[in-house]
Design a protein around this motif. Structure first.
Motif, short mmCIF file in Angstrom:
data_model
loop_
_atom_site.label_atom_id
_atom_site.label_comp_id
_atom_site.label_asym_id
_atom_site.label_seq_id
_atom_site.Cartn_x
_atom_site.Cartn_y
_atom_site.Cartn_z
N GLU A 276 1.05 -0.79 -0.26
CA GLU A 276 0.08 0.14 -0.29
C GLU A 276 0.92 0.75 0.06
O GLU A 276 1.60 1.02 0.70
N PRO A 277 0.69 1.96 -1.01
CA PRO A 277 1.66 3.23 -1.31
C PRO A 277 1.05 3.92 -0.05
O PRO A 277 1.70 5.14 0.55
N CYS A 278 -0.07 4.13 0.61
CA CYS A 278 -0.87 5.00 1.35
C CYS A 278 -1.97 4.14 2.33
O CYS A 278 -2.65 3.58 1.98
N GLY A 279 -2.00 4.43 3.36
CA GLY A 279 -3.56 3.98 3.96
C GLY A 279 -4.04 4.37 3.89
O GLY A 279 -4.41 5.68 3.86
N ARG A 280 -5.68 3.72 3.04
CA ARG A 280 -6.53 3.95 3.31
C ARG A 280 -7.89 3.36 4.16
O ARG A 280 -9.15 3.01 3.56
N ASN A 281 -7.24 2.81 5.13
CA ASN A 281 -8.06 1.88 6.43
C ASN A 281 -8.56 0.56 5.67
O ASN A 281 -8.23 0.27 4.31
N THR A 282 -8.79 -0.12 6.59
CA THR A 282 -9.30 -1.55 6.07
C THR A 282 -10.58 -1.82 4.73
O THR A 282 -10.42 -3.04 3.63
N ALA A 283 -11.35 -0.88 4.56
CA ALA A 283 -11.99 -2.04 3.30
C ALA A 283 -11.52 -1.83 1.88
O ALA A 283 -11.36 -2.70 0.96
N PRO A 284 -11.17 -0.75 1.99
CA PRO A 284 -9.80 -0.73 0.18
C PRO A 284 -8.58 -1.70 0.02
O PRO A 284 -8.42 -2.46 -1.09
N ALA A 285 -8.39 -1.80 1.42
CA ALA A 285 -6.95 -2.68 1.59
C ALA A 285 -7.57 -4.47 1.36
O ALA A 285 -6.96 -4.66 0.58
N SER B 141 -0.98 7.56 -7.00
CA SER B 141 -1.19 9.25 -7.86
C SER B 141 -2.68 8.74 -7.45
O SER B 141 -4.05 9.28 -7.45
N ILE B 142 -3.14 7.04 -7.93
CA ILE B 142 -5.17 6.49 -8.74
C ILE B 142 -4.92 6.45 -6.39
O ILE B 142 -5.80 6.85 -6.21
N PHE B 143 -4.50 5.70 -6.00
CA PHE B 143 -5.07 5.08 -4.60
C PHE B 143 -4.91 5.89 -3.72
O PHE B 143 -5.84 6.06 -2.73
N ALA B 144 -4.28 7.42 -3.78
CA ALA B 144 -4.57 8.30 -2.96
C ALA B 144 -5.46 8.71 -2.56
O ALA B 144 -5.85 9.62 -2.12
N GLU B 145 -6.09 8.31 -3.69
CA GLU B 145 -7.50 9.55 -3.70
C GLU B 145 -8.91 8.12 -3.54
O GLU B 145 -10.10 8.76 -3.76
N CYS B 146 -8.76 7.59 -2.98
CA CYS B 146 -9.36 6.71 -2.19
C CYS B 146 -9.71 7.36 -1.05
O CYS B 146 -9.08 7.30 -0.46
N PRO B 147 -11.00 7.28 -0.80
CA PRO B 147 -11.74 8.14 0.19
C PRO B 147 -11.59 6.57 1.59
O PRO B 147 -11.02 4.98 1.09
N GLU B 148 -11.07 7.09 2.47
CA GLU B 148 -10.27 6.33 3.66
C GLU B 148 -12.14 5.64 3.93
O GLU B 148 -12.86 5.85 4.76
N ASP B 149 -12.14 4.37 5.03
CA ASP B 149 -13.40 3.96 5.31
C ASP B 149 -13.43 2.38 6.02
O ASP B 149 -11.62 1.15 5.26
N SER B 150 -13.21 1.96 7.33
CA SER B 150 -13.29 0.54 6.99
C SER B 150 -14.26 -0.36 6.36
O SER B 150 -15.36 0.13 6.19
#
Length: 473
Positions: free
Chosen positions: A82-91, A242-251
């Motif tokens: 993961e290039p940046c953390g976006r919580n568990t739902a995206p992971a 650059s793409i994943f950084a736009e993902c909303p953070e959500d569990s």
């Protein structure tokens, strides 16, 4: 066939000073003398009919994760970065997309067993039995979570209210509830209808993606685009930043589990803890007759109900009770057990003051080995460097510092400008400022050397890498 997916992100700041940003708690030996929390998670899969685990971790932990998986017997472990953390739902979506793609549309929906890398489970047999109870429910299209049978009124966990019984120890889900106050937690415990929310799951990969499409389609769309543009680097999958950084953070709880009509819960009584604080570690640790848990060089007199971890020196206690004392080479924590949740505030203060003790230990692990920052001053720094057999540091140069290397044991192959030569025990060499250089261990034993840096600036960001076998920038 079960496909274990192990989430190994996070920083574990409540377990500072052992847990640091670049060496967080999932990679530490907190409850076992030989295995880290990640390695214990992998080990409890032994004996199950399962595929090799798929690991999800932060980009900055990739070499540490790969090395620990290698030590666990997985030389080519599959690791999603993961290039940046976006919580568990995206992971989890990243893992589900990769599994769905790998198995193909003509195959059955691959069953994902989603585990956290930093949980303690003391009864492995009960854990594996609980996993097997979830399999038929997942095959029926259920999104199964594992609820821990509560042993006391706990205010630090979320809860799951179980619904109608589906199978033995398996239920529908009436609702998920947030961390309660003590009175509410006592009511939950007395009712017998509530379980602790463990954050472990089992479901079909495509089933999860379908639910995510239904409830949070924007997360799925971005994750799909990031996976489609991912790079394969050895056994690492590098997700497009650059793409994943736009993902909303959500569990996963908020994004899917609280919204789906297909949730189910398996009651699990397996000695579970998320080791979320020093007091939690004290609770699950072996104790002496005075309720103390000691690790390292400790002398105690008139001491009760205290946790001490001594990493590098003698720690002595006299006339104390209910304390947490954690000693490392560069920091010491003394806290009351009732106040350990506030350790995060100390970490925030360290960050705010521009210090570095939250980032890494004095010993820093690299893909080629480890270095220990022994001493430093205004214009000098001394490191003890260990290079593994066959390993090589990057071809690099520095704008602001010169380096003296003294070999303590082993043999060093040194590139110093246009020259390449060997340096053996009790010999030394000098690297001038601005000189292109590299260091390699051509032998079969560890290379150990002392490095003395001198110059106007000694930060780790004064490294210009020209070549690197590990793919670092």
């Amino acid at each position: 066939m079960i496909h274990p997916v192990i989430m190994a992100g996070g920083t574990g700041s409540r377990l500072w000073p052992l847990s640091r940003q670049l060496n967080p708690k999932q990679f530490l030996k907190l409850t076992d003398d030989h295995l880290s929390m990640l390695q214990l998670t992998v080990a409890r899969l032994d004996g199950m009919e399962s595929a090799d685990p798929l690991l999800i971790c932060n980009e900055e932990h990739r070499f540490l994760a790969a090395e620990q998986m290698r030590q666990a017997g997985y030389n080519d472990a599959r690791i999603i970065l993961e290039p940046c953390g976006r919580n568990t739902a995206p992971a989890i979506a990243l893992a589900a997309l990769q599994l769905a793609k790998a198995t193909g549309d003509d195959c059955d929906d691959p069953l994902m067993l989603v585990l956290a890398a930093d949980h303690l489970i003391q009864n492995v047999t009960a854990f594996q039995q609980g996993i097997q109870k979830a399999v038929p429910l997942a095959h029926q299209g259920k999104l199964v979570t594992f609820g821990i049978v509560p042993s006391h009124a706990e205010t630090g966990y979320g809860y799951i209210q179980r619904g109608q019984e589906l199978e033995q120890d398996s239920y529908g889900v009436d609702r998920f509830v947030e961390k309660p106050d003590l009175a509410t937690a006592q009511d939950y415990l007395a009712s017998g209808d509530y379980l602790w929310n463990s954050g472990m799951f089992m479901f079909g990969a495509r089933q999860y993606l379908a639910e995510l499409q239904k409830h949070r389609p924007e997360i799925l769309a971005i994750c799909q685009a990031a996976v489609d543009d991912a790079d394969e680097d050895l056994h690492f999958t590098r997700i497009n930043e650059s793409i994943f950084a736009e993902c909303p953070e959500d569990s996963i709880d908020y994004a899917v589990m609280e919204k789906t009509s297909n949730a189910a819960v398996v009651a699990l009584d397996a000695g579970w803890s998320d080791i979320g604080s020093w007091s939690a570690l004290w609770e699950v640790s072996e104790k002496d007759t005075n309720g103390n848990s000691f690790g390292g060089d400790v002398i105690a007199h008139d001491t009760e109900s205290t946790l001490v971890r001594a990493e590098s020196r003698l720690v002595a206690t006299v006339g104390v009770k209910d304390l947490i004392i954690i000693e490392t080479k560069d920091a010491l924590l003394v806290a009351h057990k009732d106040k350990v949740q506030d350790v995060k505030k100390v970490v925030e203060r360290i960050k705010g003051d521009g210090r570095h003790e939250h980032m890494n230990h004095r010993e820093v692990y690299r893909p080629w080995g480890v270095y220990d920052s022994i001493d430093n001053g205004k214009r000098y720094q001394v490191k003890r460097i260990t290079v593994k057999p066959g390993a090589k540091l990057s071809v690099q140069m520095h704008h602001h510092r010169a380096e003296h290397w003294v070999v303590v044991s082993g043999t060093a192959k040194v590139t110093n400008g246009e020259k390449t030569y060997l340096v053996t025990e009790n010999q030394s060499t000098y690297i001038p400022v601005g000189q292109v250089h590299s260091l390699e261990n051509p032998g079969v034993i560890d290379l150990e050397l002392i490095e003395v840096q001198s110059g106007s600036y000694l930060g780790e960001d004064d490294i210009v890498r020209l070549e690197d076998v590990y793919g670092r920038k």
